[in-house]
Design a protein around this motif. Structure first.
Motif, PDB file in Angstrom:
ATOM      1  N   MET A  78     -51.700  38.299 -24.959  1.00 39.10           N
ATOM      2  CA  MET A  78     -51.142  38.040 -23.641  1.00 39.10           C
ATOM      3  C   MET A  78     -50.021  39.041 -23.347  1.00 39.10           C
ATOM      4  O   MET A  78     -49.141  39.252 -24.165  1.00 39.10           O
ATOM      5  N   ALA A  79     -50.044  39.571 -22.149  1.00 38.63           N
ATOM      6  CA  ALA A  79     -49.054  40.567 -21.760  1.00 38.63           C
ATOM      7  C   ALA A  79     -47.634  40.007 -21.749  1.00 38.63           C
ATOM      8  O   ALA A  79     -46.678  40.719 -22.020  1.00 38.63           O
ATOM      9  N   GLU A  80     -47.497  38.693 -21.426  1.00 38.56           N
ATOM     10  CA  GLU A  80     -46.159  38.086 -21.372  1.00 38.56           C
ATOM     11  C   GLU A  80     -45.442  38.184 -22.708  1.00 38.56           C
ATOM     12  O   GLU A  80     -44.226  38.209 -22.758  1.00 38.56           O
ATOM     13  N   LYS A  81     -46.203  38.199 -23.809  1.00 37.80           N
ATOM     14  CA  LYS A  81     -45.616  38.162 -25.149  1.00 37.80           C
ATOM     15  C   LYS A  81     -45.209  39.539 -25.674  1.00 37.80           C
ATOM     16  O   LYS A  81     -44.562  39.630 -26.706  1.00 37.80           O
ATOM     17  N   GLU A  82     -45.567  40.597 -24.956  1.00 40.58           N
ATOM     18  CA  GLU A  82     -45.266  41.953 -25.428  1.00 40.58           C
ATOM     19  C   GLU A  82     -43.768  42.165 -25.584  1.00 40.58           C
ATOM     20  O   GLU A  82     -42.992  41.814 -24.707  1.00 40.58           O
ATOM     21  N   GLY A  83     -43.383  42.726 -26.722  1.00 37.81           N
ATOM     22  CA  GLY A  83     -41.977  43.013 -26.982  1.00 37.81           C
ATOM     23  C   GLY A  83     -41.172  41.799 -27.384  1.00 37.81           C
ATOM     24  O   GLY A  83     -39.947  41.832 -27.397  1.00 37.81           O
ATOM     25  N   GLY A  84     -41.866  40.719 -27.698  1.00 38.69           N
ATOM     26  CA  GLY A  84     -41.174  39.471 -28.020  1.00 38.69           C
ATOM     27  C   GLY A  84     -40.772  39.349 -29.477  1.00 38.69           C
ATOM     28  O   GLY A  84     -41.347  39.975 -30.354  1.00 38.69           O
ATOM     29  N   ILE A  85     -39.748  38.526 -29.707  1.00 37.94           N
ATOM     30  CA  ILE A  85     -39.352  38.119 -31.064  1.00 37.94           C
ATOM     31  C   ILE A  85     -40.251  36.938 -31.392  1.00 37.94           C
ATOM     32  O   ILE A  85     -40.382  36.021 -30.576  1.00 37.94           O
ATOM     33  N   VAL A  86     -40.868  36.919 -32.573  1.00 35.41           N
ATOM     34  CA  VAL A  86     -41.731  35.804 -32.951  1.00 35.41           C
ATOM     35  C   VAL A  86     -41.298  35.282 -34.314  1.00 35.41           C
ATOM     36  O   VAL A  86     -41.177  36.050 -35.262  1.00 35.41           O
ATOM     37  N   ASN A  87     -41.033  33.981 -34.378  1.00 36.92           N
ATOM     38  CA  ASN A  87     -40.722  33.333 -35.654  1.00 36.92           C
ATOM     39  C   ASN A  87     -41.884  32.423 -36.007  1.00 36.92           C
ATOM     40  O   ASN A  87     -42.274  31.579 -35.203  1.00 36.92           O
ATOM     41  N   LYS A  88     -42.447  32.618 -37.192  1.00 36.70           N
ATOM     42  CA  LYS A  88     -43.596  31.830 -37.648  1.00 36.70           C
ATOM     43  C   LYS A  88     -43.121  30.716 -38.580  1.00 36.70           C
ATOM     44  O   LYS A  88     -42.164  30.893 -39.328  1.00 36.70           O
ATOM     45  N   GLY A  89     -43.835  29.602 -38.548  1.00 36.74           N
ATOM     46  CA  GLY A  89     -43.527  28.494 -39.445  1.00 36.74           C
ATOM     47  C   GLY A  89     -42.506  27.546 -38.833  1.00 36.74           C
ATOM     48  O   GLY A  89     -41.749  27.912 -37.938  1.00 36.74           O
ATOM     49  N   HIS A  90     -42.489  26.298 -39.322  1.00 39.38           N
ATOM     50  CA  HIS A  90     -41.680  25.250 -38.713  1.00 39.38           C
ATOM     51  C   HIS A  90     -40.185  25.559 -38.746  1.00 39.38           C
ATOM     52  O   HIS A  90     -39.518  25.537 -37.717  1.00 39.38           O
ATOM     53  N   GLU A  91     -39.636  25.861 -39.914  1.00 42.35           N
ATOM     54  CA  GLU A  91     -38.185  26.051 -40.020  1.00 42.35           C
ATOM     55  C   GLU A  91     -37.699  27.245 -39.216  1.00 42.35           C
ATOM     56  O   GLU A  91     -36.721  27.145 -38.473  1.00 42.35           O
ATOM     57  N   GLU A  92     -38.367  28.379 -39.356  1.00 38.67           N
ATOM     58  CA  GLU A  92     -37.955  29.584 -38.631  1.00 38.67           C
ATOM     59  C   GLU A  92     -38.172  29.429 -37.125  1.00 38.67           C
ATOM     60  O   GLU A  92     -37.364  29.877 -36.318  1.00 38.67           O
ATOM     61  N   GLY A  93     -39.286  28.797 -36.751  1.00 42.18           N
ATOM     62  CA  GLY A  93     -39.574  28.562 -35.329  1.00 42.18           C
ATOM     63  C   GLY A  93     -38.534  27.650 -34.702  1.00 42.18           C
ATOM     64  O   GLY A  93     -38.048  27.899 -33.598  1.00 42.18           O
ATOM     65  N   LEU A  94     -38.190  26.588 -35.426  1.00 41.91           N
ATOM     66  CA  LEU A  94     -37.187  25.636 -34.945  1.00 41.91           C
ATOM     67  C   LEU A  94     -35.829  26.317 -34.776  1.00 41.91           C
ATOM     68  O   LEU A  94     -35.128  26.080 -33.794  1.00 41.91           O
TER      69      LEU A  94
END
Length: 136
Positions: free
Chosen positions: A1-17
């Motif tokens: 998705m184009a909206e997500k380009e250049g985004g910070i992404v945290n994977k997993g429950h603890e990091e995402g939270l």
């Protein structure tokens, strides 16, 4: 998705939270606004304010202070800015027997202690901000 380009992404429950909570703090939103469970990823694009949350399954949460049941889809997304989330998708609040989608959440600036939830139908409900404090 184009909206997500250049985004910070945290994977997993603890990091995402951690990312979700830091965004709520940064934009002056109540920390209990997004009661998340089994987070897969949380992402944020600073240049546009686009934020997304993916969790393993839908979550229902009752905000006891205001007796309000809210449903959070496995994918939630919208645009976050100071005291506001716009174009929100994936959140519904139960009204009688209906679950109208919530399209915008905003706080008054300067603060009045009130938070407003606007549905796609244009109906706005107002509640005390403390009802959405963490742990409620």
């Amino acid at each position: 998705m184009a909206e997500k380009e250049g985004g910070i992404v945290n994977k997993g429950h603890e990091e995402g939270l951690k990312l979700a909570i830091s965004l709520l703090e940064e934009f002056g939103l109540p920390l209990g606004l997004l009661p998340l469970a089994n987070v897969v990823e949380v992402g944020y694009v600073k240049s546009t304010g686009y934020m997304w949350i993916v969790q393993e399954k839908n979550v229902e949460h009752e905000f006891k202070m205001i007796s309000k049941l809210v449903s959070y889809d496995s994918e939630i997304y919208g645009y976050v800015e100071k005291t506001k989330i716009k174009k929100l998708k994936g959140v519904k609040a139960k009204e009688l027997m209906l679950w109208p989608p919530v399209s915008e959440i905003s706080l008054d600036d300067p603060p009045t202690g009130k938070i407003h939830f606007k549905s796609l139908a244009g109906i706005t409900k107002t509640f005390p901000v403390e009802a959405f404090a963490a742990g409620q």
